[in-house]
Design an enzyme around this catalytic site. Structure first.
Site, short mmCIF file in Angstrom:
data_model
loop_
_atom_site.label_atom_id
_atom_site.label_comp_id
_atom_site.label_asym_id
_atom_site.label_seq_id
_atom_site.Cartn_x
_atom_site.Cartn_y
_atom_site.Cartn_z
N HIS A 164 0.80 -1.23 0.00
CA HIS A 164 0.00 0.00 0.00
C HIS A 164 0.84 1.27 0.00
O HIS A 164 0.29 2.37 -0.05
CB HIS A 164 -0.95 0.02 1.20
CG HIS A 164 -0.23 0.27 2.50
ND1 HIS A 164 0.49 -0.70 3.14
CD2 HIS A 164 -0.09 1.39 3.23
CE1 HIS A 164 1.02 -0.19 4.22
NE2 HIS A 164 0.70 1.07 4.31
C1 UD1 Z 1 -2.20 5.40 5.77
C2 UD1 Z 1 -0.91 5.88 6.43
C3 UD1 Z 1 0.16 4.79 6.34
C4 UD1 Z 1 -0.37 3.48 6.88
C5 UD1 Z 1 -1.64 3.12 6.14
C6 UD1 Z 1 -2.24 1.82 6.60
C7 UD1 Z 1 -0.38 8.28 6.31
C8 UD1 Z 1 0.46 9.29 5.66
N1 UD1 Z 1 -0.37 7.06 5.78
O1 UD1 Z 1 -1.92 5.23 4.39
O2 UD1 Z 1 1.28 5.17 7.10
O3 UD1 Z 1 0.61 2.48 6.71
O4 UD1 Z 1 -2.60 4.18 6.34
O5 UD1 Z 1 -3.35 1.48 5.85
O6 UD1 Z 1 -1.03 8.58 7.29
N2 UD1 Z 1 -9.31 4.78 1.57
C9 UD1 Z 1 -10.51 4.13 1.51
N3 UD1 Z 1 -11.10 3.79 2.70
C10 UD1 Z 1 -10.57 4.08 3.90
C11 UD1 Z 1 -9.35 4.78 3.94
C12 UD1 Z 1 -8.73 5.11 2.77
O7 UD1 Z 1 -11.03 3.83 0.45
O8 UD1 Z 1 -11.18 3.76 4.94
C13 UD1 Z 1 -8.64 5.12 0.30
C14 UD1 Z 1 -8.91 6.55 -0.14
O9 UD1 Z 1 -8.99 6.56 -1.52
C15 UD1 Z 1 -7.65 7.28 0.28
C16 UD1 Z 1 -6.60 6.22 0.12
O10 UD1 Z 1 -7.23 4.99 0.46
O11 UD1 Z 1 -7.42 8.42 -0.48
C17 UD1 Z 1 -5.42 6.43 1.00
O12 UD1 Z 1 -5.80 6.60 2.37
P1 UD1 Z 1 -4.88 7.46 3.37
O13 UD1 Z 1 -5.40 7.39 4.75
O14 UD1 Z 1 -4.64 8.81 2.79
O15 UD1 Z 1 -3.48 6.73 3.28
P2 UD1 Z 1 -3.11 5.18 3.33
O16 UD1 Z 1 -2.50 4.82 2.03
O17 UD1 Z 1 -4.22 4.34 3.83
#
Ligand code: UD1
Length: 360
Positions: free
Chosen positions: A202
């Site tokens: 991820h």
């Molecule tokens: C975040 C953390 C990362 C951690 C990871 C675990 C930061 C900078 N990154 O990354 O350190 O290892 O979580 O998963 O804080 N999304 C969904 N549903 C959700 C959450 C996210 O669909 O419940 C999708 C959205 O499109 C979002 C993308 O995932 O834009 C990324 O989510 P985000 O929380 O920004 O970062 P992660 O890649 O999950």
């Protein structure tokens, strides 16, 4: 003593479960639990509350996704009134996600002391958003709880020596607590698997760029010639696989099975029975070290060096040769074995609770 504790994203929940249990057990700390809502899908959040027996958050901030600046700013804006309302003696943050940084910064600006659990980890790669979060959070914190020996050494080099305490690993507390339950779940049998490799990916630096993601899929194809691969796909990665059309290439490979994101117990069960794990996650490098399952990390660096020095982790990066060599060792039974790092003994949460209680 009143503490406001923060969770936001998936890896925070297992770290907080042990701390919340320790505070409740001692009864000396009132722990107010705040969920920022950085992760919000049931499969990324609610399932962990259910399985880890975490109480319903006292406050849910509903921040959701966004760019780094948007997400961090939104958490800060919504967290500040919580501190006005609760007037805590300290704010406790775990790990290195955007919610960790945002709440530490909001607290420090209000002169509320910050306790950082999992302090001092460094990948020395500022292209990783988490590295920026780790650096800033540590420099804002009053109490720094480290999880492995590198933590205190890194902090000392940055001039931080006061109130650094080698507590151990709260995520491993939780793993130890739920080990039997996960074993009993037997996902291997449920999914009708024989030998298999477990995949998680991820990190933005691995999945956001289409060329890099294609290279990684090629690595998975190499690994799939050794064992069937099982891959619970993170939402960020799912979007990118669809966007690049790589999902079609994977669908054509009968030895790669995609799954929805898994709950805590389900994923732990899958880890413990895997022949190997291929990952770019930080926490999974630690869990596989505790479980002594070979972990091949698709990154060039790690902020958790104890998992390489003492554990079952090897950094293979994007090098097919290194990947093949490790897979051959695993196949022959000559891959290294892990020893459990110091203070990964199930008592880290308790040590942190006792330390904070004594600061009153
Ligand atoms: C975040 C953390 C990362 C951690 C990871 C675990 C930061 C900078 N990154 O990354 O350190 O290892 O979580 O998963 O804080 N999304 C969904 N549903 C959700 C959450 C996210 O669909 O419940 C999708 C959205 O499109 C979002 C993308 O995932 O834009 C990324 O989510 P985000 O929380 O920004 O970062 P992660 O890649 O999950």
């Amino acid at each position: 003593m009143k503490i406001v504790s923060v969770v936001g994203a998936r890896p925070n929940f297992m770290k907080m479960a042990s701390l919340d249990a320790a505070f409740r057990k001692s009864g000396k700390v009132q722990n107010v639990l705040v969920h920022t809502g950085q992760h919000y899908d049931d499969a990324m959040s609610q399932v962990f509350f259910d399985e880890l027996q975490l109480p319903k958050p006292d406050q849910y901030l509903g921040v959701g996704s966004g760019s780094h600046a948007q997400q961090t700013a939104e958490v800060m804006k919504r967290f500040e009134p919580v501190m006005d309302l609760e007037k805590p003696d300290a704010v406790l943050v775990v790990g290195d996600v955007n919610s960790t940084l945002a709440c530490a910064l909001a607290a420090a600006k209000k002169q509320v002391p910050v306790a950082h659990v999992e302090a001092g980890l460094r990948s020395f790669d500022k292209n990783m958003p988490e590295e920026v979060n780790r650096l800033v959070t540590d420099h804002l914190s009053t109490w720094l709880f480290t999880s492995e020996p590198s933590g205190a050494k890194n902090l000392e080099k940055e001039g931080i020596t006061d109130d650094v305490f080698f507590a151990g690993n709260t995520m491993i507390d939780t793993l130890r607590f739920f080990h039997k339950k996960a074993r009993d779940l037997n996902m291997k049998e449920k999914l009708d698997l024989e030998g298999y490799g477990l995949v998680t990916l991820h990190r933005p630096e691995n999945v956001d760029d289409s060329k890099t993601l294609a290279k990684i899929v090629a690595l998975l194809e190499v690994a799939s010639r050794h064992e069937e691969l099982v891959w619970p796909v993170h939402p960020r990665t799912k979007k990118q696989l669809e966007h690049t059309g790589l999902n079609q290439r994977i669908a054509d490979n009968k030895k790669i099975r995609l799954l929805e994101p898994q709950g805590y117990l389900e994923f732990l069960s899958l880890q413990m029975d895997a022949r190997f794990v291929l990952t770019d996650s930080g926490g999974i490098q630690e869990e596989t070290t505790f479980l002594d399952v070979p972990c091949l990390t698709l990154r060039e660096n790690t902020e958790r060096p104890v998992t390489v020095e003492q554990g079952s982790n090897t950094l293979v990066g994007s090098d097919k040769g290194k990947l093949r060599a490790a897979l051959e060792q695993i196949g022959r039974g000559t891959y290294k074995h892990a020893t459990v790092p110091e203070n990964w003994d199930g008592k880290a949460g308790q040590r942190i609770a006792e330390y904070l209680e004594a600061t009153e």
